[in-house]
Motif scaffolding. Structure first.
Motif, PDB file in Angstrom:
ATOM      1  N   LYS A  87     -28.494 -42.221  44.054  1.00 34.30           N
ATOM      2  CA  LYS A  87     -27.571 -42.678  45.100  1.00 34.30           C
ATOM      3  C   LYS A  87     -27.679 -44.188  45.279  1.00 34.30           C
ATOM      4  CE  LYS A  87     -27.603 -38.482  47.942  1.00 34.30           C
ATOM      5  NZ  LYS A  87     -28.087 -37.920  49.226  1.00 34.30           N
ATOM      6  N   GLY A  88     -28.910 -44.693  45.334  1.00 36.00           N
ATOM      7  CA  GLY A  88     -29.112 -46.131  45.468  1.00 36.00           C
ATOM      8  C   GLY A  88     -28.534 -46.897  44.292  1.00 36.00           C
ATOM      9  N   PHE A  89     -28.768 -46.396  43.099  1.00 41.55           N
ATOM     10  CA  PHE A  89     -28.253 -47.043  41.887  1.00 41.55           C
ATOM     11  C   PHE A  89     -26.725 -47.094  41.900  1.00 41.55           C
ATOM     12  CE2 PHE A  89     -26.519 -46.885  37.637  1.00 41.55           C
ATOM     13  CZ  PHE A  89     -27.144 -47.959  37.020  1.00 41.55           C
ATOM     14  N   VAL A  90     -26.107 -45.961  42.158  1.00 38.71           N
ATOM     15  CA  VAL A  90     -24.645 -45.850  42.130  1.00 38.71           C
ATOM     16  C   VAL A  90     -23.989 -46.778  43.147  1.00 38.71           C
ATOM     17  CG1 VAL A  90     -22.782 -44.264  42.795  1.00 38.71           C
ATOM     18  CG2 VAL A  90     -24.512 -43.536  41.146  1.00 38.71           C
ATOM     19  N   GLY A  91     -24.573 -46.867  44.338  1.00 41.07           N
ATOM     20  CA  GLY A  91     -23.994 -47.710  45.379  1.00 41.07           C
ATOM     21  C   GLY A  91     -23.926 -49.174  44.991  1.00 41.07           C
ATOM     22  N   GLU A  92     -24.928 -49.645  44.250  1.00 42.27           N
ATOM     23  CA  GLU A  92     -24.965 -51.060  43.862  1.00 42.27           C
ATOM     24  C   GLU A  92     -24.316 -51.323  42.507  1.00 42.27           C
ATOM     25  OE1 GLU A  92     -25.757 -53.473  45.824  1.00 42.27           O
ATOM     26  OE2 GLU A  92     -26.406 -52.144  47.440  1.00 42.27           O
ATOM     27  N   ALA A  93     -24.458 -50.400  41.561  1.00 38.94           N
ATOM     28  CA  ALA A  93     -23.836 -50.575  40.246  1.00 38.94           C
ATOM     29  C   ALA A  93     -22.335 -50.331  40.320  1.00 38.94           C
ATOM     30  CB  ALA A  93     -24.464 -49.628  39.228  1.00 38.94           C
ATOM     31  N   ARG A  94     -21.902 -49.645  41.378  1.00 38.17           N
ATOM     32  CA  ARG A  94     -20.495 -49.320  41.612  1.00 38.17           C
ATOM     33  C   ARG A  94     -19.917 -48.541  40.432  1.00 38.17           C
ATOM     34  NH1 ARG A  94     -18.972 -50.879  46.166  1.00 38.17           N
ATOM     35  NH2 ARG A  94     -16.766 -50.558  45.750  1.00 38.17           N
ATOM     36  N   CYS A  95     -20.541 -47.395  40.202  1.00 40.75           N
ATOM     37  CA  CYS A  95     -20.095 -46.512  39.132  1.00 40.75           C
ATOM     38  C   CYS A  95     -19.999 -45.090  39.666  1.00 40.75           C
ATOM     39  CB  CYS A  95     -21.066 -46.561  37.951  1.00 40.75           C
ATOM     40  SG  CYS A  95     -22.730 -45.975  38.332  1.00 40.75           S
ATOM     41  N   ALA A  96     -19.340 -44.237  38.909  1.00 42.98           N
ATOM     42  CA  ALA A  96     -19.334 -42.804  39.201  1.00 42.98           C
ATOM     43  C   ALA A  96     -20.350 -42.156  38.276  1.00 42.98           C
ATOM     44  CB  ALA A  96     -17.943 -42.221  38.964  1.00 42.98           C
ATOM     45  N   LEU A  97     -21.250 -41.379  38.866  1.00 43.67           N
ATOM     46  CA  LEU A  97     -22.311 -40.736  38.101  1.00 43.67           C
ATOM     47  C   LEU A  97     -22.337 -39.257  38.431  1.00 43.67           C
ATOM     48  CD1 LEU A  97     -24.921 -40.781  36.346  1.00 43.67           C
ATOM     49  CD2 LEU A  97     -26.165 -41.351  38.441  1.00 43.67           C
ATOM     50  N   HIS A  98     -22.217 -38.441  37.400  1.00 41.29           N
ATOM     51  CA  HIS A  98     -22.296 -36.988  37.555  1.00 41.29           C
ATOM     52  C   HIS A  98     -23.515 -36.495  36.786  1.00 41.29           C
ATOM     53  CE1 HIS A  98     -18.106 -36.248  39.140  1.00 41.29           C
ATOM     54  NE2 HIS A  98     -18.080 -37.541  38.813  1.00 41.29           N
ATOM     55  N   VAL A  99     -24.371 -35.760  37.479  1.00 41.51           N
ATOM     56  CA  VAL A  99     -25.580 -35.202  36.872  1.00 41.51           C
ATOM     57  C   VAL A  99     -25.540 -33.690  37.038  1.00 41.51           C
ATOM     58  CG1 VAL A  99     -28.094 -35.096  36.928  1.00 41.51           C
ATOM     59  CG2 VAL A  99     -26.938 -37.272  37.384  1.00 41.51           C
ATOM     60  N   ASN A 100     -25.678 -32.997  35.931  1.00 46.21           N
ATOM     61  CA  ASN A 100     -25.723 -31.538  35.953  1.00 46.21           C
ATOM     62  C   ASN A 100     -26.996 -31.060  35.277  1.00 46.21           C
ATOM     63  OD1 ASN A 100     -22.849 -30.565  36.881  1.00 46.21           O
ATOM     64  ND2 ASN A 100     -22.524 -32.291  35.508  1.00 46.21           N
TER      65      ASN A 100
END
Length: 196
Positions: free
Chosen positions: A141-154
């Protein structure tokens, strides 16, 4: 010769003191020192399998728990990635990986869209030594908020907790490398809007 895509970012709060150096087009060299051995292991294998050079120095309030340190490393890594890649022009933008780790299987997909979004599917509860597995999601969550990317983990399946988390971090490295790779055939950004 193209400018090296690298960044050094520091962040200090009352809870943590984080220093990260990231080289996007690296050799897979990881050197993480967070005082959380399992987390260091995950960061180093992320670097190795994504061919990033990553140096992490983190001090945090581990007397409380690992949450703040792990989350803040994610925040600083996201900032470092955003700074290192600079413009999204020429980026492949999308990356994905399906990674087995013995009996476990994880699928990770990334879009460097400029819009933060995080989706997690799969069970991940318990502890590995001092590492509470709930904080894995906080890192991303922290990474995505700053990198401004969409990340899906399954996390598709698996029995061993170590293997499940390892498959995720390896998949994250491989998918991110694909997404931030430049392709000379892409003029501008990879979007019909002409911008991200």
């Amino acid at each position: 010769m193209a400018k090296a895509r690298q960044a050094k970012v520091e962040r200090q709060t009352k809870e943590t003191d984080i220093k990260i150096k990231l080289t996007v087009d690296g050799e897979g060299m990881g050197d993480s020192c967070t005082a959380i051995p399992f987390f260091d292991h995950m960061l180093n294998l992320f670097a190795r399998h994504g061919m990033f050079d990553l140096s992490v120095e983190a001090k945090g309030d581990l007397d409380v728990d690992t949450h703040h340190t792990v989350e803040d490393v994610g925040i600083v890594m996201g900032k470092a990635l955003k700074e290192a890649i600079g413009s999204a022009e020429g980026l492949r933008r999308y990356g994905h990986a399906i990674v087995p780790m013995d009996e476990s299987l994880a699928m990770v997909a990334i879009d460097m869209s400029g819009r933060p979004a995080f989706v997690w599917n799969g069970e991940l509860q318990g502890r590995i030594a001092m590492f509470d597995l709930e904080v894995v999601k906080e890192f991303f969550k922290g990474f995505v908020g700053e990198a401004r990317c969409a990340l899906h983990v399954n996390v598709l399946y698996g029995d061993n907790l170590h293997h499940k988390v390892e498959a995720v971090f390896k998949g994250f490295g491989k998918a991110l490398k694909e997404a931030v790779t430049r392709d000379e055939r892409i003029k501008g950004v990879l979007s019909t809007k002409g911008m991200l």
